[in-house]
Design an enzyme around this catalytic site. Structure first.
Site, PDB file in Angstrom:
ATOM      1  NE  ARG A 248      -4.288  -1.297   0.248  1.00 22.69           N
ATOM      2  CZ  ARG A 248      -4.447  -2.321  -0.609  1.00 22.69           C
ATOM      3  NH1 ARG A 248      -3.532  -2.563  -1.526  1.00 22.69           N
ATOM      4  NH2 ARG A 248      -5.523  -3.071  -0.565  1.00 22.69           N
ATOM      5  CD  GLU A 277      -3.189   3.537  -5.189  1.00 18.07           C
ATOM      6  OE1 GLU A 277      -4.214   2.906  -5.524  1.00 18.07           O
ATOM      7  OE2 GLU A 277      -2.185   2.990  -4.716  1.00 18.07           O
ATOM      8  CG  HIS A 295      -3.591  -0.378  -6.780  1.00 20.36           C
ATOM      9  ND1 HIS A 295      -4.001   0.206  -5.605  1.00 20.36           N
ATOM     10  CD2 HIS A 295      -3.592  -1.721  -6.525  1.00 20.36           C
ATOM     11  CE1 HIS A 295      -4.250  -0.722  -4.701  1.00 20.36           C
ATOM     12  NE2 HIS A 295      -4.003  -1.904  -5.235  1.00 20.36           N
TER      13      HIS A 295
END
Ligand code: NAP
Length: 329
Positions: A248, A277, A295
């Protein structure tokens, strides 16, 4: 052969035999899903998206579950708008975006999709590490731009012989190690507990960073791991060291990382996840010694489908028996 979870989900009574409507309460969809995944959910459940809820607040009274993904937030306020909410199902293993304590207090079940995504995330971690060490994105641009006609491409670094430290030797971390061992690396790991594995355990992250060349992050996000990779750890990793983050964004202090990358404190970073993000304006976007991905750890057709099937199995099981398959809460 059909995956067991797929077969199980398909055997469930998905629609009312009387009028074809779903026998389960409607779900609120939070997040964007691949078309095939959304279609599969809609084959079992009535789905309400956030926009529809905004336009017709009365729908809140019908919603029995939330379906979401790792990089979306499920707040206490949202839960409290839904009086009949009984379950939150995330398509992903991380659940740091969900107000877990609030769910627990309200007796709302939370489920995730562990294991089915391990291989995809591990493949990406190894791929990004190799891309970083051998500068694959820059090499690709070098050939396309014609620069190769003027001079040879600068040398990269080998993976063979490197010391690799895993931060979080869990399901994904172990799959990463399994793929790295054939590259002839020396493995160690940092985690709260020593495990029955043949690799060296460190109980101090700065100490492991000082020992390794490659730091791979595969631990959960959340308060306990927030910014555990900071200036001290990056300094210990040193000028030949690289970081790979498939965990993360919150695990790394991104300001410290940018500083370390720009000043040569470390050699480079490969990042699939970010503090915010999607990544907006950021020094990371112009640094030459980083490889960036949006991601996509679990983002393969096969994996996303398997995650959806496990999420559906969780929901079907919960609504029919009161027990989920892979509960977090
Ligand atoms: P897991 O099996 O629970 O493994 C987590 C590991 O992290 C464990 O070995 C645990 O070891 C360690 N850990 C937990 N808390 C820690 C702490 N405070 N300090 C240091 N180590 C700690 O989880 P997993 O299924 O492998 O998934 C790991 C994470 O990967 C997820 O939570 C998610 O954030 C991330 N992920 C990212 C993507 C992506 O798309 N990039 C996809 C899937 C998952 P100890 O208990 O011994 O500390």
């Amino acid at each position: 052969m059909m995956a067991p979870e797929l077969a199980a989900a398909r055997q469930e009574p998905e629609k009312s035999p009387v009028d074809g409507s779903s026998v389960f309460p409607p779900l609120l969809k939070v997040g964007v899903f691949p078309e095939a995944v959304e279609a599969r959910f809609r084959s079992v459940f009535a789905m309400i998206d956030e926009e529809a809820l905004e336009q017709d607040p009365a729908l809140a009274a019908l919603i029995g579950g939330i379906v979401t993904r790792s990089n979306y937030r499920i707040t206490a306020e949202l839960m409290d708008r839904l009086p009949r909410l009984r379950i939150i199902t995330t398509n992903g293993v991380g659940y740091d975006g969900i107000a877990l304590e609030h769910a627990r207090q309200r007796g709302i079940a939370v489920t995730n999709t562990p294991d089915v995504l391990n291989k995809a995330v591990a493949e990406l971690a190894v791929g990004m590490l190799l891309a970083l060490l051998r500068r694959v994105p820059a090499a690709d641009s070098y050939v396309r731009s014609g620069a190769w006609e003027r001079s040879p491409f600068p040398l990269g670094a080998s993976l063979a012989g490197k010391k690799v430290g895993i931060v979080g030797l869990g399901r994904i971390g172990k799959e990463i190690v399994q793929r790295l061992v054939p590259f002839e690396v020396d493995v160690s790991y940092f985690g709260r507990a020593r495990q029955e594995v043949p690799w060296r355990h460190f109980d101090s992250l700065p100490a492991m960073a000082g020992h390794v060349d490659v730091l791979i992050l595969s631990c959960p996000g959340g308060a306990a791991t927030r910014h555990i990779v900071d200036a001290e750890v990056l300094h210990a990793l040193g000028p030949n060291g690289v970081v790979v983050n498939v965990a993360r964004g919150s695990v790394i202090n991104e300001a410290d990382l940018c500083q370390a990358l720009a000043s040569g404190t470390i050699q480079g970073a490969a990042l699939d996840v970010f503090e915010s993000e999607p990544l907006g304006e950021s020094p990371l976007r112009s640094l030459p010694n980083v490889v960036l991905a949006p991601h996509i750890g679990s983002a393969t057709h096969e994996t996303r489908q398997q995650m959806a099937e496990l999420a559906i199995r969780n929901l079907v099981s919960f609504f029919t028996t009161g027990r989920a398959i892979t509960p977090v809460v």
